[in-house]
Design a protein around this motif. Structure first.
Motif, PDB file in Angstrom:
ATOM      1  N   ALA A 119      10.949   1.219  12.362  1.00 30.45           N
ATOM      2  CA  ALA A 119      11.827   2.181  13.033  1.00 30.45           C
ATOM      3  C   ALA A 119      11.884   3.506  12.274  1.00 30.45           C
ATOM      4  N   GLY A 120      11.833   3.428  10.944  1.00 30.28           N
ATOM      5  CA  GLY A 120      11.931   4.643  10.139  1.00 30.28           C
ATOM      6  C   GLY A 120      10.745   5.566  10.284  1.00 30.28           C
ATOM      7  N   VAL A 121       9.603   5.013  10.723  1.00 34.42           N
ATOM      8  CA  VAL A 121       8.402   5.834  10.901  1.00 34.42           C
ATOM      9  C   VAL A 121       7.974   5.857  12.374  1.00 34.42           C
ATOM     10  N   LYS A 122       8.954   5.628  13.248  1.00 31.72           N
ATOM     11  CA  LYS A 122       8.768   5.748  14.702  1.00 31.72           C
ATOM     12  C   LYS A 122       7.772   4.734  15.283  1.00 31.72           C
ATOM     13  N   ARG A 150       0.813  -1.219   0.000  1.00 29.06           N
ATOM     14  CA  ARG A 150       0.000   0.000   0.000  1.00 29.06           C
ATOM     15  C   ARG A 150       0.850   1.275   0.000  1.00 29.06           C
ATOM     16  N   CYS A 151       2.158   1.092   0.097  1.00 26.70           N
ATOM     17  CA  CYS A 151       3.085   2.236   0.144  1.00 26.70           C
ATOM     18  C   CYS A 151       4.307   1.894  -0.694  1.00 26.70           C
ATOM     19  N   THR A 152       4.613   2.708  -1.685  1.00 27.98           N
ATOM     20  CA  THR A 152       5.690   2.388  -2.624  1.00 27.98           C
ATOM     21  C   THR A 152       7.009   2.104  -1.915  1.00 27.98           C
ATOM     22  N   LEU A 168       8.139   7.901   2.229  1.00 27.23           N
ATOM     23  CA  LEU A 168       7.948   6.521   1.771  1.00 27.23           C
ATOM     24  C   LEU A 168       6.899   6.442   0.666  1.00 27.23           C
ATOM     25  N   GLN A 169       5.850   7.233   0.786  1.00 27.80           N
ATOM     26  CA  GLN A 169       4.787   7.210  -0.212  1.00 27.80           C
ATOM     27  C   GLN A 169       5.202   7.862  -1.524  1.00 27.80           C
ATOM     28  N   ASN A 170       6.273   8.635  -1.496  1.00 24.79           N
ATOM     29  CA  ASN A 170       6.747   9.312  -2.703  1.00 24.79           C
ATOM     30  C   ASN A 170       8.116   8.799  -3.136  1.00 24.79           C
TER      31      ASN A 170
END
Length: 202
Positions: free
Chosen positions: A130-133, A50-52, A159-161
């Motif tokens: 970890a990258g998105v807390k 759902r997220c590139t 992440l989405q872009n």
């Protein structure tokens, strides 16, 4: 001065490096050769389609699934991703089915601009989220991570872009090098077993 070895110094190589496949395969073989032949290998590819930027794991898992290999168990594909909502359940299921597995964790990560497009192989687990807390269970005896974009700010938006081309190229390289390394290691173990059997027959 401590001398770097395969066991304490991670390998980080850009996917565009012409020798990346050989470097990754060699490093993975170095890690796998020390695994007792009685331990089953499990590959856990973490992420969501759902997220590139976070699709690296499922893409690598789907690429690995095409080999239909009996040499390892595979968790996490585009069809059946392993993500924040089912990671705990997946790990519990893995350990129920396999006693003392050797787990290879695969996930996307964020890093410095100069490292985007690099694949890292090292000892120890990946730290999903970890990258998105997010705080999620660590995954893996060793890890393969692909640095898909720059970290440090608005991580979810970053992440989405993320460029799908970069993610797909890294996922394909991860799957090919991992399958090759597992194949080399399995063949070596078979040859050792055959030699031992032959020696006992004399």
């Amino acid at each position: 001065m401590k001398i770097a070895t395969v066991h304490n110094e991670p390998l980080k190589v850009p996917y565009t490096n012409p020798t990346a496949f050989l470097q990754l395969t060699e490093r993975l073989v170095g890690h796998l050769e020390g695994v007792h032949s009685g331990r089953r290998i499990a590959v856990v590819c973490v992420g969501t389609d759902r997220c590139t930027g976070d699709s690296l794991g499922p893409l690598a898992g789907s690429a690995l699934s095409k080999f239909r290999s009996p040499m390892f168990d595979l968790y996490g594909t585009l069809e059946s991703p392993v993500h924040a909502l089912n990671l705990d359940e997946t790990l519990q299921d893995l350990h129920r089915k396999t006693r003392n597995p050797f787990i290879i964790g695969i996930d996307a990560s964020l890093g410095q601009a100069s490292s985007v497009g690099c694949i890292e192989v090292g000892e120890g687990p990946v730290l999903p989220g970890a990258g998105v807390k997010k705080q999620l269970p660590p995954v893996g005896d060793i890890h393969m991570t692909g640095i898909v974009n720059v970290g440090g700010f608005a991580e979810v938006i970053v992440l989405q872009n993320t460029r799908l081309h970069v993610v797909m190229c890294m996922a394909e390289l991860i799957s090919r090098s991992l399958f090759r390394a597992v194949s080399i290691t399995a063949k070596g173990q078979q040859e050792i077993a055959a030699a031992s059997a032959a020696a006992r027959s004399y």
